[in-house]
Design a protein around this motif. Structure first.
Motif, mmCIF file in Angstrom:
data_model
loop_
_atom_site.group_PDB
_atom_site.id
_atom_site.type_symbol
_atom_site.label_atom_id
_atom_site.label_comp_id
_atom_site.label_asym_id
_atom_site.label_seq_id
_atom_site.Cartn_x
_atom_site.Cartn_y
_atom_site.Cartn_z
ATOM 1 N N ALA A 10 0.770 -1.065 -0.440
ATOM 2 C CA ALA A 10 0.426 -0.438 -0.048
ATOM 3 C C ALA A 10 0.749 1.167 -0.221
ATOM 4 C CB ALA A 10 -0.835 -0.130 1.023
ATOM 5 N N TYR A 11 1.016 2.269 -0.848
ATOM 6 C CA TYR A 11 1.320 2.988 -0.895
ATOM 7 C C TYR A 11 1.154 4.210 -0.054
ATOM 8 C CZ TYR A 11 3.999 7.491 -3.384
ATOM 9 O OH TYR A 11 4.657 8.345 -3.237
ATOM 10 N N GLY A 12 1.640 4.537 0.930
ATOM 11 C CA GLY A 12 0.838 5.848 1.509
ATOM 12 C C GLY A 12 1.241 6.704 1.004
ATOM 13 N N ALA A 13 0.289 7.802 0.011
ATOM 14 C CA ALA A 13 1.415 8.942 -0.671
ATOM 15 C C ALA A 13 1.178 10.093 0.543
ATOM 16 C CB ALA A 13 -0.158 9.109 -1.942
ATOM 17 N N ALA A 14 0.177 10.058 1.558
ATOM 18 C CA ALA A 14 -0.012 11.532 2.501
ATOM 19 C C ALA A 14 1.429 11.187 3.131
ATOM 20 C CB ALA A 14 -0.936 10.897 3.342
ATOM 21 N N THR A 15 2.256 10.132 3.532
ATOM 22 C CA THR A 15 3.295 10.447 4.214
ATOM 23 C C THR A 15 4.265 10.510 3.755
ATOM 24 O OG1 THR A 15 3.172 7.768 4.336
ATOM 25 C CG2 THR A 15 2.167 9.245 6.469
ATOM 26 N N ALA A 16 4.970 9.700 2.364
ATOM 27 C CA ALA A 16 5.640 9.955 1.800
ATOM 28 C C ALA A 16 6.089 10.592 1.257
ATOM 29 C CB ALA A 16 5.337 8.492 0.559
ATOM 30 N N PRO A 17 7.290 10.719 0.786
ATOM 31 C CA PRO A 17 7.703 12.772 -0.451
ATOM 32 C C PRO A 17 7.217 12.492 -1.452
ATOM 33 C CG PRO A 17 9.334 11.177 0.297
ATOM 34 C CD PRO A 17 8.777 10.434 1.249
ATOM 35 N N GLU A 18 6.600 13.528 -2.443
ATOM 36 C CA GLU A 18 6.662 13.659 -3.508
ATOM 37 C C GLU A 18 7.994 13.245 -4.802
ATOM 38 O OE1 GLU A 18 4.493 13.926 -7.557
ATOM 39 O OE2 GLU A 18 3.433 14.834 -5.037
ATOM 40 N N PRO A 19 7.727 11.936 -5.058
ATOM 41 C CA PRO A 19 8.680 11.101 -6.390
ATOM 42 C C PRO A 19 9.338 11.785 -7.592
ATOM 43 C CG PRO A 19 6.628 10.207 -6.879
ATOM 44 C CD PRO A 19 6.174 11.111 -5.746
#
Length: 177
Positions: free
Chosen positions: A55-64
């Motif tokens: 599951a990719y946590g877009a809210a917690t991960a930096p914008e690639p």
């Protein structure tokens, strides 16, 4: 007369009919026997691995694809290559000789600047601080009475440009023998 011509043809046909199926029958029996006796040995397939979705946590991960991330990587790469020498500049005379072919045979002062005397084969050259020397992008860092310190730039095993120091020490008559 027709009988005489037909006789060899009929005799040949009878001879061929007698050679018939005997060898083929033996070969077929042998193949049937081998097929009955041979058992295939097939290993069973391994059980498939369980797939666990990520599951990719877009809210917690930096914008690639963010600019700040790209600029940070570019800055890191620039710092990584700051030691890379200028490969397109014209070479000086003493850059065509490896350091291990040079011997320091003396030093002198001329106009308040210290020079080292380096012997290469049978020729003697004067070098001062800042002059380029050796085949590894070397620069004379310091000229002393008893040694010349050289800062070289070489590629390591990972392909990064790194600095290393080299030294040519004064060769006396006793050490040359």
């Amino acid at each position: 007369m027709i009988r005489h011509r037909l006789l060899p043809a009929v005799a040949g046909a009878l001879l061929l009919a007698g050679c018939g199926d005997s060898d083929v029958r033996e070969v077929r029996e042998w193949m049937d026997q081998v097929q009955r006796d041979t058992r295939p040995n097939v290993k069973p397939l391994a059980e498939p691995k369980d797939f666990i979705p990520y599951a990719y946590g877009a809210a917690t991960a930096p914008e690639p694809f963010s600019q700040s991330k790209l600029l940070g990587e570019l800055a890191r790469t620039a710092a990584h290559d700051r030691n890379q020498p200028d490969l397109n500049r014209p070479r000086e005379l003493l850059e065509s000789f490896p350091l291990d072919t040079m011997q320091m045979v003396g030093s002198m002062q001329k106009g308040g600047v210290g020079y080292a005397l380096l012997q290469i084969d049978r020729s003697v050259y004067q070098v001062r601080a800042g002059q380029r020397i050796g085949q590894n992008f070397g620069v004379v860092a310091r000229v002393g009475e008893d040694a010349v310190d050289i800062r070289e730039v070489v590629q390591d095993a990972a392909g990064d440009w790194v600095e290393r120091m080299a030294r040519l020490e004064l060769q006396t008559k006793e050490s040359r023998k």
